[in-house]
Design a protein around this motif. Structure first.
Motif, PDB file in Angstrom:
ATOM      1  N   SER A 127      68.674  26.956  45.896  1.00  0.00           N
ATOM      2  CA  SER A 127      67.909  25.968  46.167  1.00  0.00           C
ATOM      3  C   SER A 127      68.862  24.727  46.396  1.00  0.00           C
ATOM      4  CB  SER A 127      66.840  25.519  45.326  1.00  0.00           C
ATOM      5  OG  SER A 127      67.275  25.627  44.159  1.00  0.00           O
ATOM      6  N   ILE A 400      65.344  19.143  47.728  1.00  0.00           N
ATOM      7  CA  ILE A 400      64.500  20.433  47.588  1.00  0.00           C
ATOM      8  C   ILE A 400      63.015  20.135  47.531  1.00  0.00           C
ATOM      9  CG2 ILE A 400      63.949  22.318  45.610  1.00  0.00           C
ATOM     10  CD1 ILE A 400      67.085  21.830  45.049  1.00  0.00           C
ATOM     11  N   ASN A 414      56.690  29.418  49.066  1.00  0.00           N
ATOM     12  CA  ASN A 414      58.127  29.008  48.880  1.00  0.00           C
ATOM     13  C   ASN A 414      58.735  29.638  47.638  1.00  0.00           C
ATOM     14  OD1 ASN A 414      60.262  27.190  47.584  1.00  0.00           O
ATOM     15  ND2 ASN A 414      59.930  26.211  49.459  1.00  0.00           N
ATOM     16  N   TRP A 416      61.085  29.097  45.898  1.00  0.00           N
ATOM     17  CA  TRP A 416      61.608  28.157  44.642  1.00  0.00           C
ATOM     18  C   TRP A 416      60.377  27.498  43.968  1.00  0.00           C
ATOM     19  CZ3 TRP A 416      64.622  25.621  48.925  1.00  0.00           C
ATOM     20  CH2 TRP A 416      65.322  26.611  49.624  1.00  0.00           C
TER      21      TRP A 416
END
Ligand code: FAD
Ligand code: FES
Length: 551
Positions: A127, A400, A414, A416
């Motif tokens: 990320s 991020i 997503n 992350w």
């Protein structure tokens, strides 16, 4: 630019100030909302505050890198965004950063693995790498001249540290997928260091204010709006998000993103999981071209972070920027010594460094496991999202946040999101977590426990012009500021977030709360959250003057 402290960063004076609307006037209407002829509170028609023809469906609170990136990415997908900032856009910590763009993780991969496991560390590396690239892509697509460039980052040993530390970190970085990180045996700084170092290739740097100004421009070009001078005091979740403003008005939106660096909407939830630290920066002139641009960090606990800013023109010098000397908010007054130590360190390692052109400080929120909190607000409904816990990596964490929150709001998965989930608990770093909370508990119990009686001075006479101090008057801690003309301003020293005792910060001329990092101007006006209300004025006997602070 109206900032959150007295010191000025290099960027505040060299880059264009991001221009925000002070409320886009509707034809025939006055320019400020409080002058508009409209109902107060929830009866107020949504969004007419700004522009009735372009209602927003996502309100983003806070125009730092996290809020602006989120707003920009949402606007690019066709969402109607309205960004509200209590002050000027990018006037918070984004104006005070040193803007290293790094995937080297300041708490290190060897630590991160102990917190989130190998897969978590891999996602963190992925990320942050993606964030460095995303900033470059946005700058290129939107034609933002922000001095963005890719360069090597070097992690070298602080005195007394062993190469074993670098070997461990190399192995952890490789396990996290950063297989191009290598250990260089004969790394050299210009002076006082020759030895091993880890090289992290393809890091980045930029000018944060030029970038923020470009984001504001791009958001506007996409139909979004960025409004300055709108302090949000609370947000209610539900079918619609209701955003309450300090002037008594309210807005409705489908969703609200709170990106105020430290969330202004949570009383407790997030704030027990991160701690505020002050960090210091000096910028020194070096002859143009005398150093190859790079990022440098040492392995000290409160590490030195160093970069170069190229000369603005052919005649100018390059600027060497060195940060470090961190301490917990409210716990030190020796700002000058910290700057001097940074300058001394800089000159010992970079002997070509000449005079200092700039000194400043700022605040970072240190999360218990080194990773930001990005996602749905744990204390709220699904349409209220937050970004906080930036650590010393808020440029990439903020970017991020933009990517993760946009996916969540667009209903996409997503990869992350789980890693940065705000509701996560400190399963492994329990000791540090408990220590930070014990510090907070002491502040509640003793109100500045380091000083006898919970104060730092015993009489107002001890306060020099331009200075402040906390003393006990009528049994209450009172924060007293003496102006240059000798006049005194007295406000309650109890932070309006949860009541810890504030401490005077003589560098930034602010009252700083050690518990969760709220900051207030000398007259008690709130500068930074989580507090949203000003410190209450009191008289010479410590009695409140006027009604209690709102909200
Ligand atoms: C000295 C220093 C050096 C750093 N160096 C680096 C580095 O090299 N690399 C890196 O990645 N990170 C670094 N950081 C961290 C990074 O700068 C920050 O994490 C980042 O700028 C935070 O961005 P943000 O958008 O979360 O918050 P901010 O930039 O603080 O923006 C929050 C905004 O919210 C607004 N706001 C607050 N309360 C309200 C309210 N109630 N209503 C409406 N608006 C409100 C504020 O006015 C502000 O504009 C550094 C930080 C400091 C202090
Ligand atoms: S910031 Fe939480 S009590 Fe002051």
């Amino acid at each position: 630019m109206r900032g959150t402290g007295s010191s000025r960063s290099l960027w505040m004076d060299t880059a264009p100030r991001p221009e925000a609307t002070r409320v886009a006037p509707h034809p025939g209407e006055p320019a400020h909302p409080s002058d508009l002829d409209m109902d107060k509170g929830l009866a107020f028609a949504p969004y007419s505050l700004v522009d009735r023809d372009r209602p927003a469906d996502v309100v983003v609170v806070g125009a730092g890198i996290a809020g602006l990136t989120t707003a920009y990415l949402l606007a690019r997908e066709g969402r109607a965004v309205l960004v509200l900032d209590a002050r000027d856009p990018a006037g918070g910590e984004t104006a005070r950063t040193t803007a290293h763009l790094s995937n080297a993780i300041d708490d290190r991969y060897s630590f991160l693995e102990t917190q989130v496991g190998e897969e978590g560390a891999r996602l963190a590396a992925e990320s942050h790498t993606a964030a460095i690239e995303m900033i470059g892509r946005i700058a290129a697509q939107e034609d933002i001249a922000c001095d963005y460039r890719r360069l090597d980052g070097w992690l070298f040993l602080a005195p007394g540290d062993d190469r074993h530390l670098l070997e461990e970190e190399l192995a952890a970085a490789h396990r996290a997928g950063l297989t191009d990180v290598d250990l260089v045996e004969d790394f050299r700084l210009p002076a006082n260091y020759a030895g091993p170092a880890l090289r992290f290739p393809r890091q980045g740097q930029f000018d944060p204010m030029k970038y923020a100004a470009g984001l504001v421009r791009a958001i506007r070009a996409l139909g979004g709006q960025v409004v300055a001078g709108q302090r949000v005091t609370s947000v209610e979740g539900g079918e619609e998000a209701i955003i309450h403003l300090a002037d008594g008005h309210s807005l409705k939106a489908a969703a609200c993103v709170v990106a105020t660096n430290s969330p202004v909407i949570d009383t407790v939830a997030i704030h027990t999981k991160q701690a505020p630290y002050r960090t210091y920066v000096v910028a020194l002139r070096v002859p143009r071209g005398s150093l190859e641009p790079a990022l440098w960090w040492d392995t000290r606990d409160d590490y030195h972070y160093v970069r170069l800013q190229a000369a603005a023109d052919e005649q100018g010098d390059d600027i060497l920027i060195i940060g470090g000397e961190d301490h917990k908010t409210g716990e030190a007054q020796d700002h000058d010594q910290r700057f001097l130590r940074l300058e001394d360190w800089a000159r010992r390692h970079f002997p070509m460094a000449a005079e200092t052109v700039c000194r400043w400080s700022g605040q970072v929120m240190e999360p218990f496991d080194g990773l930001a909190f990005i996602g749905r607000d744990p204390a709220n409904t699904a349409n209220i999202l937050i970004a906080t816990g930036d650590s010393g990596m808020g440029m990439t964490h903020g970017t991020i946040a933009g990517m993760v929150l946009t996916d969540l709001l667009q209903g996409r998965a997503n990869a992350w999101a789980g890693l940065y989930e705000p509701s996560r608990k400190p399963a492994r770093n329990l000791r540090e977590y408990l220590k930070e909370n014990l510090d907070v508990a002491r502040e509640y119990a003793f109100g500045g426990y380091r000083h006898e009686g919970g104060t730092d001075i015993t009489s107002e006479a001890a306060i020099a012009p331009g200075g402040g101090g906390v003393l006990r008057i009528g049994g209450q801690p009172v924060a007293v500021f003496r102006a240059e003309d000798g006049s005194l301003t007295r406000v309650s020293a109890k932070c309006t977030h949860l009541g810890c005792t504030v401490h005077w910060n003589g560098l930034e001329n602010s009252w700083d709360c050690p518990c969760h990092g709220s900051r207030f101007a000398p007259d008690g006006a709130v500068l930074a959250g989580p507090a949203v209300a000003d410190l209450a004025p009191v008289d010479a006997s410590g009695e409140p003057v006027g009604p209690p602070p709102e909200p």
